[in-house]
Design a protein around this motif. Structure first.
Motif, PDB file in Angstrom:
ATOM      1  N   LEU A 160       0.819  -1.225   0.000  1.00  0.00           N
ATOM      2  CA  LEU A 160       0.000   0.000   0.000  1.00  0.00           C
ATOM      3  C   LEU A 160       0.849   1.268   0.000  1.00  0.00           C
ATOM      4  CD1 LEU A 160      -2.696  -1.135   2.590  1.00  0.00           C
ATOM      5  CD2 LEU A 160      -3.012  -0.895   0.119  1.00  0.00           C
ATOM      6  N   LEU A 161       2.106   1.148   0.474  1.00  0.00           N
ATOM      7  CA  LEU A 161       2.980   2.330   0.529  1.00  0.00           C
ATOM      8  C   LEU A 161       3.694   2.612  -0.794  1.00  0.00           C
ATOM      9  CD1 LEU A 161       4.516   1.831   4.079  1.00  0.00           C
ATOM     10  CD2 LEU A 161       2.933   3.625   3.380  1.00  0.00           C
TER      11      LEU A 161
ATOM     12  N   TYR B 274      -4.916   3.067   8.439  1.00  0.00           N
ATOM     13  CA  TYR B 274      -5.441   4.407   8.168  1.00  0.00           C
ATOM     14  C   TYR B 274      -4.372   5.487   8.376  1.00  0.00           C
ATOM     15  CZ  TYR B 274     -10.292   2.639   7.976  1.00  0.00           C
ATOM     16  OH  TYR B 274     -11.439   1.995   7.626  1.00  0.00           O
ATOM     17  N   ASP B 275      -3.583   5.342   9.438  1.00  0.00           N
ATOM     18  CA  ASP B 275      -2.528   6.332   9.722  1.00  0.00           C
ATOM     19  C   ASP B 275      -1.515   6.389   8.586  1.00  0.00           C
ATOM     20  OD1 ASP B 275      -3.676   6.942  12.104  1.00  0.00           O
ATOM     21  OD2 ASP B 275      -2.269   5.801  13.353  1.00  0.00           O
ATOM     22  N   HIS B 276      -1.188   5.230   8.035  1.00  0.00           N
ATOM     23  CA  HIS B 276      -0.201   5.197   6.948  1.00  0.00           C
ATOM     24  C   HIS B 276      -0.787   5.714   5.644  1.00  0.00           C
ATOM     25  CE1 HIS B 276       2.222   2.711   9.652  1.00  0.00           C
ATOM     26  NE2 HIS B 276       3.238   2.921   8.837  1.00  0.00           N
ATOM     27  N   MET B 277      -2.050   5.410   5.398  1.00  0.00           N
ATOM     28  CA  MET B 277      -2.667   5.772   4.112  1.00  0.00           C
ATOM     29  C   MET B 277      -3.265   7.174   4.117  1.00  0.00           C
ATOM     30  SD  MET B 277      -2.289   3.401   1.918  1.00  0.00           S
ATOM     31  CE  MET B 277      -0.673   3.483   2.620  1.00  0.00           C
ATOM     32  N   LYS B 278      -3.447   7.722   5.307  1.00  0.00           N
ATOM     33  CA  LYS B 278      -4.072   9.054   5.458  1.00  0.00           C
ATOM     34  C   LYS B 278      -5.471   9.081   4.843  1.00  0.00           C
ATOM     35  CE  LYS B 278      -0.293  10.921   7.239  1.00  0.00           C
ATOM     36  NZ  LYS B 278       0.206   9.727   7.926  1.00  0.00           N
ATOM     37  N   CYS B 279      -6.125   7.903   4.847  1.00  0.00           N
ATOM     38  CA  CYS B 279      -7.526   7.879   4.414  1.00  0.00           C
ATOM     39  C   CYS B 279      -8.198   6.664   5.055  1.00  0.00           C
ATOM     40  CB  CYS B 279      -7.642   7.826   2.891  1.00  0.00           C
ATOM     41  SG  CYS B 279      -7.332   6.211   2.185  1.00  0.00           S
ATOM     42  N   THR B 280      -9.509   6.745   5.226  1.00  0.00           N
ATOM     43  CA  THR B 280     -10.257   5.624   5.803  1.00  0.00           C
ATOM     44  C   THR B 280     -10.865   4.861   4.646  1.00  0.00           C
ATOM     45  OG1 THR B 280     -12.173   7.045   6.025  1.00  0.00           O
ATOM     46  CG2 THR B 280     -10.752   6.877   7.933  1.00  0.00           C
ATOM     47  N   PHE B 281     -10.298   3.706   4.351  1.00  0.00           N
ATOM     48  CA  PHE B 281     -10.692   3.058   3.089  1.00  0.00           C
ATOM     49  C   PHE B 281     -11.329   1.676   3.250  1.00  0.00           C
ATOM     50  CE2 PHE B 281      -6.348   2.008   4.117  1.00  0.00           C
ATOM     51  CZ  PHE B 281      -6.210   0.672   3.788  1.00  0.00           C
ATOM     52  N   ILE B 282     -11.371   1.127   4.458  1.00  0.00           N
ATOM     53  CA  ILE B 282     -11.902  -0.231   4.609  1.00  0.00           C
ATOM     54  C   ILE B 282     -13.399  -0.177   4.890  1.00  0.00           C
ATOM     55  CG2 ILE B 282     -11.772  -2.351   6.009  1.00  0.00           C
ATOM     56  CD1 ILE B 282      -8.791  -1.505   6.525  1.00  0.00           C
ATOM     57  N   ASN B 283     -14.174  -0.974   4.167  1.00  0.00           N
ATOM     58  CA  ASN B 283     -15.625  -1.036   4.387  1.00  0.00           C
ATOM     59  C   ASN B 283     -16.009  -2.153   5.356  1.00  0.00           C
ATOM     60  OD1 ASN B 283     -15.290  -0.642   1.044  1.00  0.00           O
ATOM     61  ND2 ASN B 283     -16.408   0.946   2.139  1.00  0.00           N
ATOM     62  N   THR B 284     -15.327  -3.291   5.204  1.00  0.00           N
ATOM     63  CA  THR B 284     -15.712  -4.501   5.943  1.00  0.00           C
ATOM     64  C   THR B 284     -14.477  -5.150   6.542  1.00  0.00           C
ATOM     65  OG1 THR B 284     -17.512  -4.862   4.376  1.00  0.00           O
ATOM     66  CG2 THR B 284     -16.849  -6.759   5.680  1.00  0.00           C
TER      67      THR B 284
END
Length: 322
Positions: A199-200, A241-251
Motif C-alpha cells: 500500500l505504501l 489508516y494512519d499510513h494511508m491518510k484515508c479511511t478506506f476499509i468497508n468490511t
C-alpha cells in the motif's frame, strides 16, 4: 464464461497468509489478481536479491504455486527447498527458476508472466513494483531500522514504516486492475511487513483509497511480536489508516472461534496471542464487521481456513454485484 465477464477480485498482501487464501478463492468463478510485496530481504529471496540484483522472488513464488493448476508433483518440485549443498542450501527451486527467467527475459514482471503460463496459473500475479524496495521502520524512540527481515527483531515498538528508494513506480497494469476491481481484499498477513509494503508503493495506496470497489480487510488471528504486540483488531485498522491518510476499509472479517489452550501456549512462547476483536471500536470506525469461525490448524500453526474465507468473500462479492 471468459475472464472478461467474471467478477474481478484484487488481493493485496504477501507471506503465507496470501497464498493460503488464494488456494480457496481460485475454486470460485472469479478473476483474481494478486498484488504481492517485493520488500522481502531474508532467506533465499534475500540472497538472490543481493547476488543477482533482482526483486525478491519468494512471496511471488508462493502465490504462483497457490494459483497454479498443475500436477501436485510439479507444484512440489517448484516449492522444493534444498537442504544440502554449500550454496544451494535454503534455496527453493522456484526462486532459482524465477531468478533464471528474470535473467533470460531481462525483466522480473515478464519472468512472472512466463512462469504463470508454465504453471497454468489461474489469475494474474503482479509484484507491487518491478524493482526491489527497502522497507524501513521508524520506532517509537525515533530510531530507524532498515530491512523487512530485521524490523520484527528490533525489540522496539513500530511507529510507522516507509519505503525507499523515493522513485518507486507501480506497474500501470496494477493501477488498472485496482480501478476495475469489483472487490479489493487486504490481507491476511503481517501488518507492517507484508501488507503495508504494497500500500505504501506510490499510487497503489491512493488508488485503493479512491477505488469504487468494496474493500475487505481480513484481520490476523494472532498478534505478532515485534509488529503487533497487544494490538486489537481496531489497532490494526488504525495503523493502516494512519499510513494511508484515508479511511478506506468497508468490511472487516474477524475470527470468533476460541483458540485451543494448547495452541495458545505454543504461541505464547513467541509472545503472540489471539487478536482481541473490539467490535464496538470497529463499528465506531464505520466498519461492517463479519465474524465467523474461520481458522484451521496445520501442525499446531494457526491458519485461516481457506475454503471458509473464500466462501465468505464470494458471498460479499455476490451481494455487491446483485
Amino acid at each position: 464464461m471468459g475472464t472478461e465477464q467474471l467478477p474481478k477480485v484484487v488481493i493485496i498482501g504477501g507471506g503465507t497468509g496470501l497464498s493460503v487464501l488464494l488456494r480457496g478463492l481460485k475454486q470460485f468463478p472469479v478473476d483474481i489478481t494478486a498484488i504481492v510485496t517485493v520488500a522481502d530481504d531474508g532467506g533465499s529471496s534475500g540472497r538472490l536479491r543481493d547476488e543477482l540484483n533482482i526483486p525478491p522472488p519468494g512471496d511471488i513464488r508462493n502465490v504462483l504455486a497457490a494459483l497454479s493448476d498443475v500436477e501436485p508433483l510439479v507444484e512440489e518440485l517448484f516449492q522444493h527447498r534444498f537442504n544440502k549443498g554449500n550454496n544451494l542450501t535454503g534455496h527453493s527451486l522456484g526462486n532459482l527458476i524465477l531468478a533464471a527467467m528474470t535473467t533470460i527475459t531481462g525483466d522480473f514482471v515478464h519472468a512472472i508472466k512466463e512462469m504463470s503460463t508454465v504453471l497454468n496459473v489461474r489469475g494474474k500475479v503482479l509484484p507491487a513494483a518491478n524493482m526491489s524496495v527497502i522497507l524501513n521502520a521508524e520506532m517509537e524512540d525515533g530510531t530507524i531500522v532498515s530491512g523487512e527481515s530485521k524490523i520484527p527483531f528490533s525489540g522496539k515498538k513500530i511507529k510507522r514504516v516507509f519505503l525507499s528508494p523515493q522513485n518507486i513506480e507501480p506497474l500501470p497494469e496494477t493501477i488498472e486492475v485496482i480501478r476495475k476491481a469489483d472487490l479489493i481484499v487486504i490481507g491476511p498477513g503481517s501488518l507492517y511487513t507484508s501488507i503495508l509494503p504494497n500500500l505504501l508503493v506510490p499510487k497503489i495506496g491512493e488508488e485503493v483509497c479512491k477505488a469504487k470497489a468494496k474493500k475487505v480487510y481480513i484481520c490476523n488471528v494472532m498478534t505478532q511480536a515485534g509488529e503487533t504486540l497487544n494490538y486489537s483488531a481496531s489497532d490494526h485498522v488504525k495503523a493502516l489508516y494512519d499510513h494511508m491518510k484515508c479511511t478506506f476499509i468497508n468490511t472487516i472479517l474477524v475470527n470468533e472461534e476460541e483458540i485451543p489452550d494448547h495452541i495458545k501456549l505454543l504461541y505464547e512462547e513467541e509472545l503472540a496471542k489471539p487478536v482481541h476483536y473490539d467490535i464496538e471500536a470497529l463499528k465506531r470506525l464505520g466498519l461492517e464487521v463479519i465474524t465467523d469461525k474461520i481458522v484451521c490448524y496445520d501442525n499446531s500453526v494457526i491458519r485461516h481456513d481457506t475454503n471458509k474465507v473464500a466462501k465468505l468473500l464470494y458471498g460479499i462479492l455476490q451481494q455487491e454485484l446483485s
